[in-house]
Scaffold this motif. Structure first.
Motif, PDB file in Angstrom:
ATOM      1  N   THR A  47      27.403 -38.217  34.815  1.00 29.12           N
ATOM      2  CA  THR A  47      26.401 -38.525  33.800  1.00 29.12           C
ATOM      3  C   THR A  47      26.434 -37.493  32.684  1.00 29.12           C
ATOM      4  O   THR A  47      26.978 -36.394  32.845  1.00 29.12           O
ATOM      5  CB  THR A  47      24.990 -38.546  34.420  1.00 29.12           C
ATOM      6  N   GLU A  48      25.825 -37.836  31.572  1.00 31.15           N
ATOM      7  CA  GLU A  48      25.764 -36.895  30.451  1.00 31.15           C
ATOM      8  C   GLU A  48      24.978 -35.649  30.829  1.00 31.15           C
ATOM      9  O   GLU A  48      25.378 -34.526  30.508  1.00 31.15           O
ATOM     10  CB  GLU A  48      25.147 -37.569  29.213  1.00 31.15           C
ATOM     11  N   LEU A  49      23.848 -35.841  31.522  1.00 30.69           N
ATOM     12  CA  LEU A  49      23.069 -34.684  31.963  1.00 30.69           C
ATOM     13  C   LEU A  49      23.893 -33.818  32.906  1.00 30.69           C
ATOM     14  O   LEU A  49      23.909 -32.590  32.799  1.00 30.69           O
ATOM     15  CB  LEU A  49      21.780 -35.134  32.649  1.00 30.69           C
ATOM     16  N   GLY A  50      24.600 -34.462  33.823  1.00 25.08           N
ATOM     17  CA  GLY A  50      25.453 -33.728  34.748  1.00 25.08           C
ATOM     18  C   GLY A  50      26.517 -32.922  34.025  1.00 25.08           C
ATOM     19  O   GLY A  50      26.806 -31.781  34.385  1.00 25.08           O
ATOM     20  N   LYS A  51      27.093 -33.521  32.978  1.00 20.29           N
ATOM     21  CA  LYS A  51      28.121 -32.822  32.203  1.00 20.29           C
ATOM     22  C   LYS A  51      27.543 -31.604  31.497  1.00 20.29           C
ATOM     23  O   LYS A  51      28.158 -30.531  31.462  1.00 20.29           O
ATOM     24  CB  LYS A  51      28.759 -33.775  31.199  1.00 20.29           C
ATOM     25  N   LYS A  52      26.331 -31.750  30.942  1.00 21.56           N
ATOM     26  CA  LYS A  52      25.690 -30.615  30.261  1.00 21.56           C
ATOM     27  C   LYS A  52      25.359 -29.506  31.257  1.00 21.56           C
ATOM     28  O   LYS A  52      25.610 -28.324  30.995  1.00 21.56           O
ATOM     29  CB  LYS A  52      24.419 -31.070  29.551  1.00 21.56           C
ATOM     30  N   LEU A  53      24.793 -29.892  32.398  1.00 23.45           N
ATOM     31  CA  LEU A  53      24.442 -28.890  33.409  1.00 23.45           C
ATOM     32  C   LEU A  53      25.687 -28.204  33.962  1.00 23.45           C
ATOM     33  O   LEU A  53      25.691 -26.995  34.206  1.00 23.45           O
ATOM     34  CB  LEU A  53      23.643 -29.547  34.535  1.00 23.45           C
ATOM     35  N   TRP A  54      26.764 -28.979  34.187  1.00 27.35           N
ATOM     36  CA  TRP A  54      28.011 -28.399  34.694  1.00 27.35           C
ATOM     37  C   TRP A  54      28.586 -27.397  33.698  1.00 27.35           C
ATOM     38  O   TRP A  54      29.045 -26.318  34.084  1.00 27.35           O
ATOM     39  CB  TRP A  54      29.010 -29.503  34.991  1.00 27.35           C
ATOM     40  N   GLN A  58      29.201 -23.467  34.446  1.00 30.55           N
ATOM     41  CA  GLN A  58      30.498 -22.828  34.269  1.00 30.55           C
ATOM     42  C   GLN A  58      30.386 -21.638  33.319  1.00 30.55           C
ATOM     43  O   GLN A  58      30.993 -20.596  33.542  1.00 30.55           O
ATOM     44  CB  GLN A  58      31.538 -23.822  33.744  1.00 30.55           C
ATOM     45  N   LYS A  59      29.620 -21.805  32.256  1.00 31.00           N
ATOM     46  CA  LYS A  59      29.445 -20.719  31.286  1.00 31.00           C
ATOM     47  C   LYS A  59      28.730 -19.533  31.928  1.00 31.00           C
ATOM     48  O   LYS A  59      29.086 -18.380  31.711  1.00 31.00           O
ATOM     49  CB  LYS A  59      28.662 -21.228  30.077  1.00 31.00           C
ATOM     50  N   SER A  60      27.708 -19.826  32.735  1.00 24.88           N
ATOM     51  CA  SER A  60      26.936 -18.737  33.346  1.00 24.88           C
ATOM     52  C   SER A  60      27.737 -17.981  34.393  1.00 24.88           C
ATOM     53  O   SER A  60      27.528 -16.790  34.611  1.00 24.88           O
ATOM     54  CB  SER A  60      25.643 -19.271  33.965  1.00 24.88           C
ATOM     55  N   LEU A  61      28.667 -18.667  35.059  1.00 22.52           N
ATOM     56  CA  LEU A  61      29.491 -17.999  36.071  1.00 22.52           C
ATOM     57  C   LEU A  61      30.523 -17.086  35.434  1.00 22.52           C
ATOM     58  O   LEU A  61      30.941 -16.107  36.050  1.00 22.52           O
ATOM     59  CB  LEU A  61      30.190 -19.031  36.958  1.00 22.52           C
ATOM     60  N   GLY A  62      30.944 -17.403  34.233  1.00 24.13           N
ATOM     61  CA  GLY A  62      31.941 -16.577  33.558  1.00 24.13           C
ATOM     62  C   GLY A  62      33.219 -16.495  34.364  1.00 24.13           C
ATOM     63  O   GLY A  62      33.788 -17.502  34.753  1.00 24.13           O
ATOM     64  N   SER A  63      33.648 -15.298  34.649  1.00 24.30           N
ATOM     65  CA  SER A  63      34.896 -15.122  35.389  1.00 24.30           C
ATOM     66  C   SER A  63      34.679 -15.116  36.890  1.00 24.30           C
ATOM     67  O   SER A  63      35.624 -15.015  37.650  1.00 24.30           O
ATOM     68  CB  SER A  63      35.559 -13.811  34.970  1.00 24.30           C
ATOM     69  N   GLN A  64      33.427 -15.199  37.334  1.00 20.65           N
ATOM     70  CA  GLN A  64      33.136 -15.222  38.768  1.00 20.65           C
ATOM     71  C   GLN A  64      33.161 -16.676  39.249  1.00 20.65           C
ATOM     72  O   GLN A  64      32.215 -17.419  39.041  1.00 20.65           O
ATOM     73  CB  GLN A  64      31.765 -14.610  39.052  1.00 20.65           C
ATOM     74  N   PRO A  65      34.254 -17.114  39.906  1.00 18.77           N
ATOM     75  CA  PRO A  65      34.384 -18.523  40.240  1.00 18.77           C
ATOM     76  C   PRO A  65      33.475 -18.994  41.367  1.00 18.77           C
ATOM     77  O   PRO A  65      33.101 -20.138  41.408  1.00 18.77           O
ATOM     78  CB  PRO A  65      35.848 -18.659  40.641  1.00 18.77           C
TER      79      PRO A  65
END
Length: 86
Positions: A47-54, A58-65
């Motif tokens: 979903t669009e909301l799911g894509k935004k949240l994902w 990903q941005k908040s995790l940065g280099s920490q996978p």
């Protein structure tokens, strides 16, 4: 009768070959469980909301996978409290 006792009773009735199959099945189940605990690398939200949240995640995790597991969280809390565990 608790599950462990029931398993033991049934285990004792198996022959050596079937015990080996049970152990192999348990190993496979543990492996599957560990694989499911890790984040799928090819996950695509639908979903669009799911894509935004994902994207935010990903941005908040940065280099920490991967995030910390429960043991790592408890260790970090204990370290922050001066080594005191609950």
């Amino acid at each position: 009768m608790i599950t462990e006792q029931l398993l033991l009773i049934k285990w004792q009735s198996l022959d050596t070959e079937k015990k080996a199959k049970v152990l192999a099945l348990i190993d496979d189940l543990i492996k599957d469980n560990e694989e499911n605990d890790s984040e799928p690398l090819n996950y695509q939200p639908k979903t669009e909301l799911g894509k935004k949240l994902w994207a935010l995640r990903q941005k908040s995790l940065g280099s920490q996978p991967l995030l910390n597991n429960w043991d790592e969280v408890e260790k970090e809390l204990a370290d922050r409290r001066g080594g005191i565990r609950e």
